[in-house]
Design an enzyme around this catalytic site. Structure first.
Site, PDB file in Angstrom:
ATOM      1  N   HIS A 311      45.289  13.477  46.301  1.00 50.96           N
ATOM      2  CA  HIS A 311      45.312  14.503  45.250  1.00 50.96           C
ATOM      3  C   HIS A 311      46.000  15.748  45.800  1.00 50.96           C
ATOM      4  CE1 HIS A 311      43.939  17.226  42.093  1.00 50.96           C
ATOM      5  NE2 HIS A 311      43.698  16.142  41.381  1.00 50.96           N
ATOM      6  N   ASP A 368      40.886   8.795  39.053  1.00 51.35           N
ATOM      7  CA  ASP A 368      41.402   7.553  38.437  1.00 51.35           C
ATOM      8  C   ASP A 368      40.926   6.285  39.123  1.00 51.35           C
ATOM      9  OD1 ASP A 368      44.122   9.610  38.075  1.00 51.35           O
ATOM     10  OD2 ASP A 368      43.132   8.671  36.367  1.00 51.35           O
TER      11      ASP A 368
END
Ligand code: SDX
Length: 433
Positions: A311, A368
């Site tokens: 991320h 996700d």
């Protein structure tokens, strides 16, 4: 004005010895910023930050992320607190208005959203132009943009009432359009929204009910959907939110801006990752093949990345992944689903998080990584996963858009560049080249 001396940074040109003082702007939490708005005028230099790793694009009061600590807060409330105690629609109110609603405010908001869930019947015709196997995100981008063709009464972005009605229409109608997109892909008839159902429950009913029999939404699924909507609602200035803001800065209407956000979210590096995670897990297939794929992920010559890992901001755990991981177990247990993909995902996480490549780069599972497993258990095909992300993120997009439009002296976003192309040269006729 505070009587504190203004905080500044001094920037010195080492070639000329010239210095400029740049003001520091501090927020309520998180890193302070160096205001470079006058840098070009003072130095003749731009800043350069191609993927905005260290650049703030705006001031915002909506969401705060501390990537080092794995903290996510909306209007000061932690994501853990909100998923535990709130609801998707209450979080929508909070993001839009800045405060948790009173009982009366929540009843009015709930009524406003509920009574905007139907779409103009003409909108049904847009679907027939698509093949049944069209990617649902392609349909979403097109049909959401088309909403602007129906709401001439709410396109004046300077009118607070029209901004509010547009926000309510988007929050209310995008789940309906998403459900229609799913039904269309299944060759099943569209299901109209029902005013007696809750927000997440209504969405699942529109997705899964059939005219042939009574369909009762499982409370477990409705609760899981509601939690997924909260977890995906907003996330500061991510790629799709920045897309919505930059589109909105040109004073485009909110429906066009949200359609732009949907397009940006589609990418596998962003919201499309939830679909890619499931496809990756299916490709890995067994625990025995995990090392092979981890090697691929580390290989700089191989474009393969471990989808659902890493991320830009979180260099600690993504708090949303932790909540979703727990939900995974709860939902699959409640549904009596024994999905080997969940076992494989947990094994992949365990092995990856003991591998120096991932640990050194602070690549943890993100939002996700687990969401797709729950969504598949709920009955959604992988192609619908990013659509579900878009349904949830619409709340954040329209809240961020509203905040930007309400800023005094809105200016169009217009970045500059470092030009590295050809210097001036004369045109050469084709017969002389
Ligand atoms: C979302 O911004 C948001 O807030 C987004 C989001 C939201 O709610 O809006 O949180 C939603 O988009 C989550 C992210 C979903 N995407 C994925 O899961 C796709 C896989 N992840 C990567 O593509 C990547 O981690 C990103 C895009 C998420 C972040 O990319 P960055 O910040 O540009 O990181 P990077 O590419 O600079 O990587 C740093 C290093 C590199 O190695 P080195 O050059 O230092 O040797 O880490 C490596 C990268 O090669 N790396 C990975 C990796 N992610 C980064 N290596 C293998 N697998 C990965 N997944």
């Amino acid at each position: 004005m505070s009587d504190q001396p203004e905080k500044t940074f001094t920037l010195t040109n080492d070639q000329t010895g010239e210095s400029v003082k740049l003001p520091v702007q501090e927020g309520t939490m998180g890193p302070a910023t160096i205001d470079v708005r006058k840098l070009y005028a003072q130095t003749g230099h731009f800043t350069l930050d191609p993927s905005f790793t260290a650049t703030g694009s705006c001031k915002s009061r909506i969401t705060y992320i501390d990537g080092e600590k794995g903290v996510l807060m909306h209007r000061g409330y932690s994501i853990e607190d909100l998923t535990e105690n709130s609801s998707a629609l209450e979080v929508a109110y909070l993001l839009l208005n800045g405060e948790l609603p009173t009982k009366e405010q929540m009843e009015e908001f709930d009524h406003n959203i509920t009574y905007h869930t139907m779409v103009n019947e003409q909108l049904h015709n847009f679907f027939n132009g698509f093949r049944r196997d069209a990617h649902p995100m392609a349909i979403m981008v097109a049909v959401v943009a088309a909403l602007a063709a129906f709401y001439h009464d709410s396109l004046d972005i300077w009118d607070p009432k029209q901004r509010e009605i547009s926000a309510h229409r988007l929050i209310a109608k995008i789940p309906t359009i998403a459900a229609m997109t799913y039904k269309y892909s299944q060759g099943q008839p569209f299901v109209y929204p029902r005013n007696d159902l809750g927000y997440a429950e209504n969405f699942l009913h529109m997705c899964f009910s059939l005219p042939a029999e009574e369909y009762k939404v499982s409370p477990v699924l409705a609760d899981a959907m509601d939690r997924i909507m909260i977890l995906h609602a907003d996330h500061e200035q991510n790629a799709s939110t920045s897309t919505v803001r930059i589109a909105g800065s040109s004073q485009a209407n909110p429906f066009a801006c949200i359609a732009a956000g949907i397009a940006s979210l589609w990418g596998p590096a962003h919201g499309g990752a939830n679909q890619s995670v499931l496809e990756m897990l299916e490709e890995i297939g067994t625990k025995e093949r995990i090392p092979e794929f981890l090697e691929k992920a580390k290989d700089k010559n191989d474009p393969f990345r471990l989808m659902g890992f890493g991320h830009r901001v979180y260099k600690n755990h993504d708090p949303r992944a932790s909540v979703l991981k727990k939900s995974c177990h709860d939902v699959l247990a409640e549904l009596g689903v024994n999905d080997p993909t969940l076992e494989l995902a947990m094994e992949l996480e365990k092995i990856a998080l003991s591998d120096p490549y991932f640990v050194d780069r602070k690549l943890f599972p993100n939002v996700d990584f687990y969401s797709g497993i729950i969504l598949r258990a709920m009955g959604f095909p992988t192609e619908m996963f990013t659509v579900l992300f878009a349904v949830s993120r619409t709340v954040g997009w329209i809240s961020q858009w509203t905040e930007m439009i309400e800023e005094p002296a809105l200016r169009i976003g217009r970045p500059r560049q470092l030009y590295t192309g050809a210097t001036e040269r004369d045109y050469v006729a084709i017969d002389k080249r």
